[in-house]
Design a protein around this motif. Structure first.
Motif, short mmCIF file in Angstrom:
data_model
loop_
_atom_site.label_atom_id
_atom_site.label_comp_id
_atom_site.label_asym_id
_atom_site.label_seq_id
_atom_site.Cartn_x
_atom_site.Cartn_y
_atom_site.Cartn_z
N TYR A 120 0.78 -1.16 0.00
CA TYR A 120 -0.07 -0.07 -0.07
C TYR A 120 0.84 1.28 0.00
O TYR A 120 0.56 2.22 -0.78
N GLN A 121 1.89 1.17 0.81
CA GLN A 121 2.69 2.57 0.84
C GLN A 121 3.49 2.77 -0.48
O GLN A 121 3.48 3.88 -0.77
N THR A 122 3.97 1.68 -1.11
CA THR A 122 4.58 1.72 -2.40
C THR A 122 3.73 2.21 -3.28
O THR A 122 4.02 3.10 -4.31
N GLY A 123 2.61 1.87 -3.42
CA GLY A 123 1.33 2.34 -4.52
C GLY A 123 1.18 3.77 -4.38
O GLY A 123 1.02 4.42 -5.21
N MET A 124 0.98 4.29 -3.11
CA MET A 124 0.61 5.62 -2.93
C MET A 124 2.07 6.50 -3.11
O MET A 124 1.78 7.51 -3.70
N GLN A 125 3.06 6.06 -2.84
CA GLN A 125 4.26 6.79 -3.18
C GLN A 125 4.58 6.91 -4.66
O GLN A 125 4.91 8.01 -4.97
N ALA A 218 14.61 3.22 -5.85
CA ALA A 218 14.83 4.40 -6.42
C ALA A 218 14.59 3.54 -7.86
O ALA A 218 13.70 4.12 -8.83
N PHE A 219 15.53 2.66 -8.18
CA PHE A 219 15.42 1.94 -9.59
C PHE A 219 14.18 1.35 -9.64
O PHE A 219 13.72 1.16 -10.74
N GLY A 220 13.71 0.53 -8.70
CA GLY A 220 12.27 -0.28 -8.57
C GLY A 220 11.31 0.78 -9.00
O GLY A 220 10.49 0.35 -9.83
N ILE A 221 11.09 2.13 -8.40
CA ILE A 221 10.18 2.89 -8.80
C ILE A 221 10.44 3.42 -10.06
O ILE A 221 9.48 3.46 -11.01
N PHE A 222 11.54 3.56 -10.66
CA PHE A 222 11.80 4.04 -12.09
C PHE A 222 11.54 3.00 -13.15
O PHE A 222 10.81 3.22 -14.06
N ALA A 223 11.67 1.57 -12.83
CA ALA A 223 11.34 0.46 -13.81
C ALA A 223 9.86 0.40 -13.74
O ALA A 223 9.09 0.24 -14.77
N GLY A 224 9.14 0.44 -12.61
CA GLY A 224 7.88 0.43 -12.39
C GLY A 224 7.07 1.38 -13.11
O GLY A 224 5.69 1.15 -13.60
N THR A 225 7.51 2.68 -13.22
CA THR A 225 6.83 3.77 -13.93
C THR A 225 7.21 3.95 -15.17
O THR A 225 6.53 4.54 -16.09
N ALA A 236 14.20 -5.97 -15.91
CA ALA A 236 15.03 -4.70 -15.66
C ALA A 236 15.26 -4.71 -14.25
O ALA A 236 16.22 -4.94 -13.74
N ALA A 237 14.25 -5.02 -13.33
CA ALA A 237 14.42 -4.96 -11.90
C ALA A 237 15.28 -6.22 -11.38
O ALA A 237 15.91 -6.06 -10.49
N SER A 238 14.96 -7.56 -11.99
CA SER A 238 15.49 -8.60 -11.71
C SER A 238 17.23 -8.65 -11.99
O SER A 238 18.19 -8.92 -11.28
N THR A 250 14.49 -4.78 -5.40
CA THR A 250 14.11 -4.05 -6.55
C THR A 250 12.81 -4.53 -7.22
O THR A 250 11.92 -3.93 -7.69
N LEU A 251 12.88 -5.85 -7.38
CA LEU A 251 11.75 -6.65 -7.98
C LEU A 251 10.61 -6.23 -7.34
O LEU A 251 9.25 -6.15 -7.82
N ASP A 252 10.42 -6.50 -6.05
CA ASP A 252 9.32 -6.35 -5.06
C ASP A 252 8.69 -4.87 -5.42
O ASP A 252 7.66 -4.60 -5.47
N LYS A 253 9.80 -3.93 -5.25
CA LYS A 253 9.23 -2.60 -5.41
C LYS A 253 8.73 -2.49 -6.80
O LYS A 253 7.72 -1.73 -6.95
N ALA A 254 9.54 -2.70 -8.03
CA ALA A 254 8.80 -2.42 -9.18
C ALA A 254 7.57 -2.88 -9.63
O ALA A 254 6.81 -2.31 -10.20
N VAL A 255 7.37 -4.25 -9.31
CA VAL A 255 6.34 -4.96 -9.53
C VAL A 255 5.11 -4.46 -8.96
O VAL A 255 4.04 -4.20 -8.99
#
Length: 379
Positions: A120-125, A218-225, A236-238, A250-255
Motif C-alpha cells: 500500500y505504501q509503495t502504491g501511494m508513493q 529508486a530503480f524499482g520505482i523507475f522501472a515500475g513507472t 529490468a528489476a531482476s 528491487t523486483l518487489d518494489k517495481a512489481v
C-alpha cells in the motif's frame, strides 16, 4: 437384511460408476490450475516446454553473469531463435501462454514475502509519478497522431500500451475501439520492441544516472513507472537485483508500482468507450468489466495478505523464499517467450511512424519519471 445390504451396495456401485464416467469424460479439463484449465496446459505443452528449455541455461548463465541477468539472456536467446524460425506451428500456443499466464503466476508468487502495508505504501508513493507518466504518453500519442497523420486506432493503442501495461492495455483497448487484427499486431510489435530495449538498456542506464547501489527503491520505482510492460519491468528489476545483490528488493518494489499502474486500464477503457459512443452518435459497444479487469492483481494482494498474517503470527519470512525463487525462474521463462514473439525485422518493415510514436512515448515517460523522482527526493 441381506437384501437391504445388497440393495445399498448396488446403489453405491451405480453411484461410483456414474462418478467414474463423469471424471473419465471430462478427463482433466475441469480441473483448474493457476486460473487456467488443465486442458489448456496440456494442449500447449510443447511451447511451454520450449520456453522452459530456454530458461534453464539462461537462468544458469544469469547466475554466472549477474550484471546481465537470466531475464535479459532469455529475451536475447528467444529473439535470435525467431530470426531463423518464423513459423512456430504447434509451439505457438504454448509460447503465448507462457508470455502471458506464466508471467502472471510469477507476479502472484512474488506476492508471497511482501507485507501488505509495504504494498500500500509503495502504491501511494508512486501514484503521482504514475498519473503524470500516463498523461505524458497519451498527450504525446495525440500530438503525433495529428502531426504525423498516424491512424487514430494505432495511435490510441500505442499511447495506452506505452502508458499503462503494454500488450494487456492494447488488448483491452482494442476491444473498445474496434481495432482490427493488423492494427493490434502492429501496436503490440512496437510495444514489445521497446519492452526488450528497456529490459536490456535500463540497468546500465540506471548505473550511468547514479541510482543508489545500496537500495533497490529508486530503480524499482523507475522501472515500475517508465517501462511499458510487466514482463520488461520484472526483467529490468531482476537484473538490477542481480547486479547489486539485492535479492528481490528491487523486483518487489517495481512489481508493486507496476501493478498499481496496471489498474489504470479500467478508467482509461471506460473513458474510451464513452468517447466512442459520443462520436458514433448511437449506443456504443458495452464494456465488460470482467474482461478488462486484471484479476491476477487480486491474487497478488491475496498472497501478500497471507504473508502479512503469517509473519504476524510468528512464521519466519524465510518460509516464503522458495516462492520468490520460483517467481524469478518463471520470469525468465516469460522473457524467453517474449523474445520468441519479437520479430524485429518484420517490425522495422511495417513502417517508421508507429515506431517513432512508440519511441517518443517511451522517452517522454522516462524523462517525466526521472524528473518527478528527483523532485520528490527519491533519486
Amino acid at each position: 437384511m441381506v437384501d437391504s445390504k445388497s440393495c445399498l451396495a448396488t446403489k453405491c456401485s451405480r453411484r461410483i460408476n456414474r462418478i467414474s464416467k463423469s471424471i473419465s469424460s471430462t478427463e482433466l479439463d475441469e480441473f483448474e490450475f493457476g486460473g487456467e484449465k488443465m486442458k489448456d496446459v496440456i494442449k500447449n505443452w510443447q511451447g511451454i516446454l520450449l520456453c522452459f528449455m530456454i530458461a534453464i541455461p539462461s537462468w544458469l548463465l544469469g547466475k554466472q553473469f549477474e550484471i546481465i541477468g537470466g531475464a535479459v539472456i532469455a529475451i536475447i536467446a528467444g529473439m535470435i531463435i525467431t530470426l531463423f524460425w518464423k513459423e512456430k506451428g504447434v509451439f505457438e500456443g504454448g509460447i503465448k501462454f507462457t508470455s502471458k499466464k506464466i508471467l502472471q503466476w510469477a507476479v502472484i508468487l512474488l506476492g508471497f514475502g511482501l507485507n501488505l502495508g509495504v504494498v500500500y505504501q509503495t502504491g501511494m508513493q508512486s501514484l503521482p509519478i504514475i498519473v503524470c507518466t500516463i498523461a505524458t504518453s497519451l498527450l504525446i500519442a495525440f500530438v503525433l497522431h495529428k502531426v504525423l497523420h498516424i491512424p487514430g486506432n494505432i495511435s490510441t493503442l500505442i499511447g495506452c500500451g506505452s502508458s499503462i501495461c503494454g500488450g494487456s492495455a492494447v488488448a483491452a483497448t482494442a476491444s473498445v475501439i474496434d481495432a482490427d487484427d493488423e492494427e493490434v499486431a502492429q501496436a503490440i510489435s512496437v510495444i514489445f520492441f521497446f519492452n526488450v530495449l528497456a529490459a536490456i538498456l535500463f540497468p546500465p542506464l540506471g548505473t550511468i544516472l547514479g541510482f543508489s547501489t545500496t537500495s533497490g527503491e529508486a530503480f524499482g520505482i523507475f522501472a515500475g513507472t517508465a517501462v511499458n510492460d510487466t514482463s520488461s519491468v520484472t526483467a529490468a528489476a531482476s537484473t538490477w537485483d542481480s547486479m547489486w545483490g539485492f535479492g528481490t528488493a528491487t523486483l518487489d518494489k517495481a512489481v508493486t508500482v507496476k501493478l498499481t499502474r496496471t489498474l489504470a486500464i479500467i478508467p482509461i477503457t471506460l473513458v474510451l468507450a464513452f468517447i466512442r459512443t459520443k462520436q458514433s452518435g448511437k449506443e456504443g459497444k458495452k464494456v465488460n468489466l470482467k474482461s478488462i479487469f486484471p484479476f491476477f492483481i487480486l491474487y497478488f494482494i491475496g498472497a501478500s495478505l497471507i504473508t502479512t498474517v503469517a509473519v504476524g503470527f510468528g512464521v519466519p519470512s524465510s518460509v516464503f523464499a522458495p516462492f520468490k525463487e520460483l517467481s524469478k525462474f518463471f520470469i525468465v521463462m516469460a522473457m524467453a517467450a517474449i523474445g520468441l514473439n519479437t520479430d524485429i525485422v518484420k517490425l522495422i518493415k511495417t513502417g517508421g511512424k508507429p515506431i517513432i510514436m512508440g519511441a517518443s512515448c517511451w522517452v517522454g515517460i522516462t524523462v517525466v519519471s526521472l524528473i518527478l523522482q528527483s523532485f520528490m527526493g527519491i533519486w
